[in-house]
Design a protein around this motif. Structure first.
Motif, short mmCIF file in Angstrom:
data_model
loop_
_atom_site.label_atom_id
_atom_site.label_comp_id
_atom_site.label_asym_id
_atom_site.label_seq_id
_atom_site.Cartn_x
_atom_site.Cartn_y
_atom_site.Cartn_z
N ALA A 1 0.86 -1.19 0.00
CA ALA A 1 0.00 0.00 0.00
C ALA A 1 0.89 1.24 0.00
O ALA A 1 1.99 1.21 0.55
CB ALA A 1 -0.90 0.00 1.23
N VAL A 2 0.39 2.31 -0.63
CA VAL A 2 1.17 3.55 -0.65
C VAL A 2 0.73 4.48 0.48
O VAL A 2 -0.41 4.42 0.94
CB VAL A 2 1.05 4.31 -1.99
N GLU A 3 1.65 5.33 0.88
CA GLU A 3 1.37 6.44 1.79
C GLU A 3 1.92 7.69 1.15
O GLU A 3 2.95 7.63 0.46
CB GLU A 3 2.09 6.23 3.14
N PRO A 4 1.28 8.86 1.38
CA PRO A 4 1.87 10.08 0.82
C PRO A 4 3.19 10.40 1.51
O PRO A 4 3.34 10.15 2.71
CB PRO A 4 0.82 11.16 1.14
N VAL A 5 4.15 10.95 0.77
CA VAL A 5 5.38 11.42 1.42
C VAL A 5 5.04 12.72 2.15
O VAL A 5 3.99 13.33 1.90
CB VAL A 5 6.53 11.67 0.41
N SER A 6 5.90 13.15 3.07
CA SER A 6 5.63 14.40 3.79
C SER A 6 5.81 15.59 2.84
O SER A 6 6.50 15.49 1.82
CB SER A 6 6.60 14.54 4.97
N SER A 7 5.18 16.72 3.20
CA SER A 7 5.33 17.93 2.39
C SER A 7 6.79 18.33 2.29
O SER A 7 7.26 18.75 1.23
CB SER A 7 4.55 19.10 3.01
N GLN A 8 7.51 18.17 3.39
CA GLN A 8 8.93 18.54 3.39
C GLN A 8 9.74 17.70 2.41
O GLN A 8 10.56 18.21 1.64
CB GLN A 8 9.50 18.38 4.82
N GLU A 9 9.44 16.40 2.41
CA GLU A 9 10.16 15.50 1.50
C GLU A 9 9.85 15.85 0.04
O GLU A 9 10.74 15.89 -0.81
CB GLU A 9 9.74 14.05 1.82
N ALA A 10 8.56 16.13 -0.23
CA ALA A 10 8.18 16.49 -1.60
C ALA A 10 8.81 17.82 -2.00
O ALA A 10 9.31 17.97 -3.12
CB ALA A 10 6.66 16.56 -1.71
N ASP A 11 8.82 18.78 -1.06
CA ASP A 11 9.46 20.09 -1.35
C ASP A 11 10.93 19.90 -1.69
O ASP A 11 11.44 20.50 -2.64
CB ASP A 11 9.36 21.01 -0.12
N ASN A 12 11.61 19.09 -0.89
CA ASN A 12 13.04 18.89 -1.12
C ASN A 12 13.31 18.29 -2.49
O ASN A 12 14.20 18.73 -3.21
CB ASN A 12 13.65 17.97 -0.04
N TYR A 13 12.52 17.27 -2.83
CA TYR A 13 12.76 16.66 -4.14
C TYR A 13 12.38 17.63 -5.26
O TYR A 13 13.13 17.78 -6.25
CB TYR A 13 12.01 15.32 -4.31
#
Ligand SMILES: Cc1cc2nc3c(=O)[nH]c(=O)nc-3n(C[C@H](O)[C@H](O)[C@H](O)COP(=O)(O)O)c2cc1C
Length: 200
Positions: free
Chosen positions: A97-109
């Motif tokens: 199952a998937v979980e969303p990554v954190s906003s911080q992780e998405a921002d960094n990438y």
């Protein structure tokens, strides 16, 4: 069964080792992986994505949350992945199952992506119909002007998912189609895996 348990204590270690080999041998995109999603009604769909992270916490990819895959994962988080490296004659199947990554992780990438890709993320209404290429190009021009030389922030509709594997299968080509299939099934959400072999 050379590397069934002795060399790799977890399927993640084995996947990372195979990925490292694929990086040496594949002509392009060794991290390209097919991602299968499924509606609640049971209709599957499949497309390629690029894997952007792989460790014990799971396998990360990024996309538009309003795309078809984004919508399907919102209603049903169960997904499957398939790596296939032709140069190595190997495949890896992964389910979980998937979980969303954190906003911080998405921002960094997102911040690590080329500026044109970041503008493209604003301009593309991924998976929705467009009147023509001109409409997309007009949106790119509009966002290029809007952001000028300033920062291009991450759009709210663009983020990532982390697939938390419950099951892996490592397939390796063997002569006369006597292939090797090694599976790792997670034991009750824990860190232990049950290792098995399947007939080819
Ligand atoms: C090699 C390859 C890598 C891709 N990587 C991504 C990716 O990381 N994220 C993404 O959203 N789409 C990626 N795409 C495009 C998707 O395959 C797909 O066209 C798009 O995400 C829309 O899919 P959907 O309508 O099922 O949501 C990639 C395509 C290819 C061929």
């Amino acid at each position: 069964m050379d590397d069934k348990t002795a060399e790799f204590s977890t399927p993640f270690e084995r996947l990372q080792a195979w990925l490292a080999e694929a990086e040496q041998t594949e002509p392009n995109d060794p991290t390209a992986v097919a991602l299968a999603t499924c509606t609640l009604g049971g209709f599957p769909s499949l497309r390629m994505v690029l894997m952007k992270g792989c460790d014990e916490s799971g396998i990360v990819f990024y996309t538009n949350l309003e795309s078809r895959k984004g919508r399907e994962l919102a209603e049903n988080p169960n997904a499957a992945m398939l790596f296939h490296w032709k140069s190595l004659r190997r495949q890896v199947r992964i389910e979980g199952a998937v979980e969303p990554v954190s906003s911080q992780e998405a921002d960094n990438y997102f911040a690590s992506r080329p500026r044109s890709s970041r503008i493209g993320a604003w301009a593309s209404k991924q998976s929705r119909e467009m009147a023509g290429r001109f409409e997309f190009e007009a949106a790119i021009a509009q966002y290029t002007a809007k952001f000028g030389v300033g920062d291009v922030p991450r759009p709210d509709c663009w983020s990532g998912f982390r697939l938390k594997p419950a099951y892996f299968e490592f397939w390796r080509d063997r002569k006369f189609r006597l292939h090797e299939r090694v599976t790792f099934a997670r034991q009750q959400q824990g860190k232990l895996w049950t290792v098995s072999e399947l007939y080819p």
